[in-house]
Design a protein around this motif. Structure first.
Motif, PDB file in Angstrom:
ATOM      1  N   MET A   1       0.835  -1.157   0.000  1.00  0.00           N
ATOM      2  CA  MET A   1       0.000   0.000   0.000  1.00  0.00           C
ATOM      3  C   MET A   1       0.888   1.232   0.000  1.00  0.00           C
ATOM      4  SD  MET A   1      -3.443   0.552   2.289  1.00  0.00           S
ATOM      5  CE  MET A   1      -3.232  -0.973   3.096  1.00  0.00           C
ATOM      6  N   SER A   2       0.540   2.189  -0.823  1.00  0.00           N
ATOM      7  CA  SER A   2       1.386   3.369  -0.945  1.00  0.00           C
ATOM      8  C   SER A   2       1.144   4.357   0.195  1.00  0.00           C
ATOM      9  CB  SER A   2       1.108   4.064  -2.279  1.00  0.00           C
ATOM     10  OG  SER A   2      -0.150   4.722  -2.237  1.00  0.00           O
ATOM     11  N   TYR A   3       2.093   5.254   0.351  1.00  0.00           N
ATOM     12  CA  TYR A   3       1.998   6.303   1.354  1.00  0.00           C
ATOM     13  C   TYR A   3       0.758   7.149   1.110  1.00  0.00           C
ATOM     14  CZ  TYR A   3       3.238  10.544   3.901  1.00  0.00           C
ATOM     15  OH  TYR A   3       3.228  11.607   4.741  1.00  0.00           O
ATOM     16  N   LYS A   4       0.527   7.518  -0.164  1.00  0.00           N
ATOM     17  CA  LYS A   4      -0.627   8.339  -0.522  1.00  0.00           C
ATOM     18  C   LYS A   4      -1.916   7.608  -0.155  1.00  0.00           C
ATOM     19  CE  LYS A   4      -0.854   9.182  -4.867  1.00  0.00           C
ATOM     20  NZ  LYS A   4      -0.913   9.618  -6.248  1.00  0.00           N
ATOM     21  N   HIS A   5      -1.984   6.311  -0.445  1.00  0.00           N
ATOM     22  CA  HIS A   5      -3.175   5.526  -0.144  1.00  0.00           C
ATOM     23  C   HIS A   5      -3.419   5.478   1.365  1.00  0.00           C
ATOM     24  CE1 HIS A   5      -6.250   2.466  -0.512  1.00  0.00           C
ATOM     25  NE2 HIS A   5      -5.625   1.786   0.433  1.00  0.00           N
ATOM     26  N   ASN A   6      -2.365   5.299   2.146  1.00  0.00           N
ATOM     27  CA  ASN A   6      -2.507   5.244   3.603  1.00  0.00           C
ATOM     28  C   ASN A   6      -3.070   6.545   4.150  1.00  0.00           C
ATOM     29  OD1 ASN A   6      -1.582   2.638   3.950  1.00  0.00           O
ATOM     30  ND2 ASN A   6       0.537   3.271   4.196  1.00  0.00           N
ATOM     31  N   ASN A   7      -2.581   7.697   3.674  1.00  0.00           N
ATOM     32  CA  ASN A   7      -3.065   8.986   4.156  1.00  0.00           C
ATOM     33  C   ASN A   7      -4.526   9.204   3.779  1.00  0.00           C
ATOM     34  OD1 ASN A   7      -0.724   9.734   5.401  1.00  0.00           O
ATOM     35  ND2 ASN A   7       0.053  10.911   3.676  1.00  0.00           N
ATOM     36  N   LEU A   8      -4.892   8.877   2.553  1.00  0.00           N
ATOM     37  CA  LEU A   8      -6.272   9.067   2.132  1.00  0.00           C
ATOM     38  C   LEU A   8      -7.202   8.085   2.842  1.00  0.00           C
ATOM     39  CD1 LEU A   8      -5.727   9.815  -1.631  1.00  0.00           C
ATOM     40  CD2 LEU A   8      -6.713  11.354   0.062  1.00  0.00           C
ATOM     41  N   MET A   9      -6.755   6.893   3.083  1.00  0.00           N
ATOM     42  CA  MET A   9      -7.587   5.939   3.818  1.00  0.00           C
ATOM     43  C   MET A   9      -7.772   6.417   5.256  1.00  0.00           C
ATOM     44  SD  MET A   9      -9.535   3.419   3.522  1.00  0.00           S
ATOM     45  CE  MET A   9      -9.116   2.725   1.945  1.00  0.00           C
ATOM     46  N   ALA A  10      -6.740   6.994   5.829  1.00  0.00           N
ATOM     47  CA  ALA A  10      -6.863   7.544   7.172  1.00  0.00           C
ATOM     48  C   ALA A  10      -7.864   8.697   7.184  1.00  0.00           C
ATOM     49  CB  ALA A  10      -5.502   8.021   7.681  1.00  0.00           C
ATOM     50  N   MET A  11      -7.849   9.530   6.147  1.00  0.00           N
ATOM     51  CA  MET A  11      -8.821  10.618   6.026  1.00  0.00           C
ATOM     52  C   MET A  11     -10.233  10.062   5.915  1.00  0.00           C
ATOM     53  SD  MET A  11      -6.879  13.227   3.405  1.00  0.00           S
ATOM     54  CE  MET A  11      -8.224  14.389   3.260  1.00  0.00           C
ATOM     55  N   ARG A  12     -10.399   9.038   5.100  1.00  0.00           N
ATOM     56  CA  ARG A  12     -11.723   8.421   4.924  1.00  0.00           C
ATOM     57  C   ARG A  12     -12.227   7.857   6.256  1.00  0.00           C
ATOM     58  NH1 ARG A  12     -12.443   7.421  -0.746  1.00  0.00           N
ATOM     59  NH2 ARG A  12     -10.455   7.616  -1.798  1.00  0.00           N
ATOM     60  N   ASN A  13     -11.373   7.097   6.949  1.00  0.00           N
ATOM     61  CA  ASN A  13     -11.777   6.502   8.230  1.00  0.00           C
ATOM     62  C   ASN A  13     -12.078   7.568   9.278  1.00  0.00           C
ATOM     63  OD1 ASN A  13     -11.758   3.662   7.747  1.00  0.00           O
ATOM     64  ND2 ASN A  13      -9.528   3.748   7.636  1.00  0.00           N
ATOM     65  N   SER A  14     -11.245   8.583   9.338  1.00  0.00           N
ATOM     66  CA  SER A  14     -11.444   9.665  10.291  1.00  0.00           C
ATOM     67  C   SER A  14     -12.780  10.361  10.043  1.00  0.00           C
ATOM     68  CB  SER A  14     -10.299  10.668  10.184  1.00  0.00           C
ATOM     69  OG  SER A  14     -10.549  11.781  10.995  1.00  0.00           O
ATOM     70  N   TYR A  15     -13.056  10.663   8.787  1.00  0.00           N
ATOM     71  CA  TYR A  15     -14.315  11.320   8.442  1.00  0.00           C
ATOM     72  C   TYR A  15     -15.495  10.418   8.787  1.00  0.00           C
ATOM     73  CZ  TYR A  15     -18.195  13.226   5.851  1.00  0.00           C
ATOM     74  OH  TYR A  15     -19.432  13.721   5.521  1.00  0.00           O
ATOM     75  N   TRP A  16     -15.415   9.149   8.399  1.00  0.00           N
ATOM     76  CA  TRP A  16     -16.562   8.269   8.605  1.00  0.00           C
ATOM     77  C   TRP A  16     -16.862   8.052  10.084  1.00  0.00           C
ATOM     78  CZ3 TRP A  16     -19.981   7.874   5.109  1.00  0.00           C
ATOM     79  CH2 TRP A  16     -21.099   7.095   5.377  1.00  0.00           C
ATOM     80  N   ASN A  17     -15.846   8.118  10.933  1.00  0.00           N
ATOM     81  CA  ASN A  17     -16.039   7.942  12.374  1.00  0.00           C
ATOM     82  C   ASN A  17     -16.363   9.252  13.093  1.00  0.00           C
ATOM     83  OD1 ASN A  17     -15.595   5.149  12.270  1.00  0.00           O
ATOM     84  ND2 ASN A  17     -13.388   5.483  12.243  1.00  0.00           N
ATOM     85  N   ASP A  18     -16.343  10.354  12.353  1.00  0.00           N
ATOM     86  CA  ASP A  18     -16.616  11.673  12.924  1.00  0.00           C
ATOM     87  C   ASP A  18     -18.109  11.800  13.241  1.00  0.00           C
ATOM     88  OD1 ASP A  18     -16.757  14.343  13.602  1.00  0.00           O
ATOM     89  OD2 ASP A  18     -15.627  15.046  11.857  1.00  0.00           O
ATOM     90  N   LEU A  19     -18.426  12.227  14.444  1.00  0.00           N
ATOM     91  CA  LEU A  19     -19.822  12.354  14.866  1.00  0.00           C
ATOM     92  C   LEU A  19     -20.287  13.802  14.980  1.00  0.00           C
ATOM     93  CD1 LEU A  19     -19.937   9.543  17.580  1.00  0.00           C
ATOM     94  CD2 LEU A  19     -20.700   9.437  15.202  1.00  0.00           C
ATOM     95  N   ASN A  20     -19.500  14.751  14.458  1.00  0.00           N
ATOM     96  CA  ASN A  20     -19.947  16.135  14.546  1.00  0.00           C
ATOM     97  C   ASN A  20     -21.164  16.322  13.638  1.00  0.00           C
ATOM     98  OD1 ASN A  20     -19.507  17.761  12.078  1.00  0.00           O
ATOM     99  ND2 ASN A  20     -17.343  17.330  12.376  1.00  0.00           N
ATOM    100  N   PRO A  21     -22.028  17.275  13.956  1.00  0.00           N
ATOM    101  CA  PRO A  21     -23.286  17.438  13.227  1.00  0.00           C
ATOM    102  C   PRO A  21     -23.138  17.627  11.712  1.00  0.00           C
ATOM    103  CG  PRO A  21     -23.319  18.739  15.232  1.00  0.00           C
ATOM    104  CD  PRO A  21     -21.931  18.191  15.096  1.00  0.00           C
TER     105      PRO A  21
END
Length: 100
Positions: A1-21
């Motif tokens: 897995m590339s560095y770019k893929h890891n960062n974007l996947m982290a962004m996706r996971n962070s966003y999806w787990n975000d509970l702000n309104p």
């Protein structure tokens, strides 16, 4: 897995787990987009998650910058949905596109 893929996947996971309104509202909007585009009669949170995790990187980056409900991002999401209609309906895993 590339560095770019890891960062974007982290962004996706962070966003999806975000509970702000705002994030919750946008996630509901993803469900509505699936219904409006004729993918499902009634979309679930899992359907919305599948859509979100299939979005090309350019949409993720622009969505973070402007918000996923911004008109320019909405157009990109609709284009993605229409281009991948059958894969979304079948809930098939899609290769994520990286076009930054």
């Amino acid at each position: 897995m590339s560095y770019k893929h890891n960062n974007l996947m982290a962004m996706r996971n962070s966003y999806w787990n975000d509970l702000n309104p705002t994030a919750v509202k946008e996630k509901l909007y993803f469900q509505q987009m699936l219904v409006d585009n004729g993918i499902f009669e009634s979309a679930t949170a899992e359907d919305a998650k599948h859509l979100f995790f299939s979005l090309p990187s350019i949409i993720i980056v622009k969505g973070y910058a402007h918000g996923f409900m911004h008109a320019s991002v909405q157009v990109l999401i609709c284009q993605h949905i229409q281009a991948n209609k059958q894969l979304l309906q079948q809930k098939t895993e899609m290769k994520i596109k990286f076009n930054l």
